[in-house]
Design an enzyme around this catalytic site. Structure first.
Site, short mmCIF file in Angstrom:
data_model
loop_
_atom_site.label_atom_id
_atom_site.label_comp_id
_atom_site.label_asym_id
_atom_site.label_seq_id
_atom_site.Cartn_x
_atom_site.Cartn_y
_atom_site.Cartn_z
N LYS A 209 104.18 128.86 19.60
CA LYS A 209 103.32 128.66 20.64
C LYS A 209 103.29 127.09 21.24
O LYS A 209 103.27 126.36 20.19
CB LYS A 209 101.72 128.76 20.24
CG LYS A 209 100.98 128.66 21.43
CD LYS A 209 99.51 129.05 21.17
CE LYS A 209 98.55 128.52 22.23
NZ LYS A 209 97.11 129.02 21.61
N LYS A 266 105.15 132.07 23.20
CA LYS A 266 104.17 131.88 24.26
C LYS A 266 104.21 130.22 24.60
O LYS A 266 104.33 129.44 23.92
CB LYS A 266 102.82 131.94 23.68
CG LYS A 266 101.70 131.68 24.51
CD LYS A 266 100.29 131.59 24.11
CE LYS A 266 99.18 131.30 24.88
NZ LYS A 266 98.08 131.32 24.30
C1 PBG Z 1 93.45 129.53 22.37
C2 PBG Z 1 94.43 130.31 23.58
C3 PBG Z 1 94.95 129.86 24.52
C4 PBG Z 1 95.63 130.69 25.28
C5 PBG Z 1 95.56 131.82 24.31
N1 PBG Z 1 94.61 131.83 23.36
C6 PBG Z 1 94.79 128.22 25.01
C7 PBG Z 1 95.33 127.30 24.38
O1 PBG Z 1 95.87 127.29 23.36
O2 PBG Z 1 94.99 126.16 24.85
C8 PBG Z 1 96.26 130.68 26.52
C9 PBG Z 1 96.50 131.83 27.31
C10 PBG Z 1 96.78 131.65 28.74
O3 PBG Z 1 96.99 130.43 29.21
O4 PBG Z 1 96.82 132.87 29.31
N2 PBG Z 1 94.10 129.11 21.31
#
Ligand code: PBG
Length: 352
Positions: A209, A266
Site C-alpha cells: 500500500k 493499492k
Molecule cells: C485506511 C484506508 C484508506 C483507504 C482504504 N483504507 C485511506 C488511507 O490509507 O489514507 C483508501 C481507499 C480509497 O482511497 O478508496 N487505512
C-alpha cells in the site's frame, strides 16, 4: 503528377496478418484473453449512524454513505448482480473520535452493527472490514501516536488491531483487512484470531500500500481528512514510497510469510507494474484496490465531456485484471456488474 490514391493491386508479402483476428466482433471475442465478470469485484461501501437518507460523497459521484438499513439494501442489490463481496467502511461522528481511536474497540460500534446486519440478511455474501484506526482517531492517522505526537507507534498500534480484528471476526466478517501498514500486524492478527477460536476468518493484507495522493476523496468520505488549511495527512512513515518497486514486492512476501490469505496492491491503476511484479512472486490470490481518486478522476473527466465514462471505467478495470489481479476492490462494482450482465445476455463479452 504521381497519383496519391491507393492502388488496389498493391499487396505486401507478409508472413502474418494479425488483423485477421480483429475483423469482426465474433473473432475478437474468441481471441479475448482477459474477461471481467461481476464475481471479480469487491464493492467498498460507506456506512453512517442514524436513519437519514444516503449522504452523497461530493468528490465521488454515485457514491453515498448509507445508514445500516440502506447498506443492507445496497448489499442485496450487489448480490443480485453477482458481486460476491463488500468491504465496509464506517464514518464515525467527529464527537466520538479521540487520539487513541477508542471507539474502534467498542463492542457495539457502528461497524459491528453493520456487519451483523449484512451477514444476517445475506449469510452467503463475503463481508470484509478494514483493520486500521484512521476512521476513529481524531488526528486521522492509522495508528496511535507517541506522547509528543511526532511518531506513529508500531507495536502499540498492532496490539489494538489484534483486538479489533477479533471484535470484527466475532461480529461475522469473513475477511479482516489490515490496511495500516504497521510491521508484524498480519502474524499478530492471525494468532489473535486463532486464539479466539476464529481460525476460519481470513486475512486480506493491504500488503503493498503506497502513500498515495489518490486517497483524497476516501478521506472525505470517512471524514478523516484534516480541516481545510491544515497540512495534508502525511502517512509516509508507514505507507510505501511510490518510487519503490523492490520494497513493494518485499512487503508482499513478508505478509505472505506472516500468514495472509490474500495479498493486495493499492492503488491499482497507477501501480500496474507492481500488480504484475507481486503476481510473479507469489501463488497467493492477489487483490488490487482501484481507489477513490482513480474513480474520481474518471468521473471528473467524464463530467467535462473529455472521457467516455462507460468505456473508460471498463478499460481501467480490464487493465487491472490483465496486470494480474484476481479480484478488484472498486467503486464501479455495481455499475460495471450491471453492464457486464447486460453484455452477457447479449453474448458479447468485453468486445462490443
Ligand atoms: C485506511 C484506508 C484508506 C483507504 C482504504 N483504507 C485511506 C488511507 O490509507 O489514507 C483508501 C481507499 C480509497 O482511497 O478508496 N487505512
Amino acid at each position: 503528377m504521381p497519383s496519391l490514391s491507393s492502388s488496389s493491386r498493391f499487396k505486401l508479402d507478409l508472413a502474418g496478418r494479425p488483423r485477421r483476428l480483429r475483423r469482426n466482433a465474433a473473432v475478437r471475442v474468441l481471441v479475448e484473453e482477459t474477461v471481467l465478470r461481476p464475481a471479480d469485484f469487491i464493492a467498498p461501501l460507506f456506512v453512517v449512524e442514524g436513519r437519514g437518507a444516503p449522504e452523497p460523497v461530493g468528490s465521488m459521484p454515485g457514491v453515498a454513505r448509507f445508514n445500516v438499513a440502506d447498506l443492507v439494501r445496497e448489499c442485496r442489490a450487489l448480490w443480485k448482480l453477482g458481486v460476491p463481496a463488500v468491504a465496509l467502511f464506517p464514518k464515525i461522528d467527529a464527537g466520538l473520535k479521540d487520539p487513541r481511536g477508542s471507539v474502534a474497540l467498542d463492542g457495539d460500534a457502528l461497524i459491528v452493527r453493520a456487519v451483523r446486519a449484512v451477514k444476517k440478511a445475506l449469510p452467503g455474501m463475503v463481508v470484509m472490514t478494514d483493520i486500521a484506526l484512521d476512521p476513529y482517531t481524531s488526528h486521522g492517522h492509522d495508528g496511535l501516536l507517541s506522547d509528543d505526537g511526532r511518531e506513529v507507534l508500531n507495536d502499540a498500534t498492532v496490539e489494538v488491531l489484534m483486538k479489533m480484528a477479533v471484535l470484527h471476526a466475532r461480529a461475522g466478517v469473513d475477511f479482516v483487512a489490515p490496511s495500516d501498514m504497521m510491521d508484524g500486524r498480519v502474524a499478530a492478527i492471525r494468532s489473535a484470531l486463532d486464539a479466539a477460536g476464529c481460525e476460519q476468518t481470513a486475512i486480506m493484507a493491504y500488503s503493498s500500500k503506497f502513500a498515495s495522493a489518490y486517497y483524497g476523496p476516501f478521506r472525505e468520505a470517512v471524514g478523516s481528512a484534516k480541516a481545510a488549511g491544515a497540512p495534508a495527512l502525511d502517512k509516509r512513515t508507514y505507507q510505501l514510497n511510490p518510487a519503490n518497486r523492490r520494497e513493494a514486492i518485499a512487503e508482499a512476501i513478508i505478509d505472505e510469510g506472516e500468514g495472509a490469505d490474500v495479498l493486495m496492491v493499492k492503488p491499482a491503476g497507477p501501480y500496474l507494474d507492481i500488480i504484475r511484479d507481486v503476481r510473479e512472486v507469489t501463488r497467493k490470490p492477489l487483490a488490487a484496490y482501484q481507489v477513490s481518486g482513480e474513480y474520481a478522476q474518471i468521473h471528473a473527466a467524464a463530467r467535462l465531456g473529455w472521457l467516455d465514462l462507460e468505456k473508460t471505467r471498463m478499460e481501467s478495470l480490464l487493465a487491472i485484471k490483465r496486470a494480474g489481479a484476481d479480484m478488484i476492490l472498486t467503486y464501479f462494482a455495481k455499475s460495471v456488474a450491471g453492464e457486464l450482465r447486460s453484455f452477457s445476455s447479449g453474448g458479447r463479452g468485453n468486445s462490443k
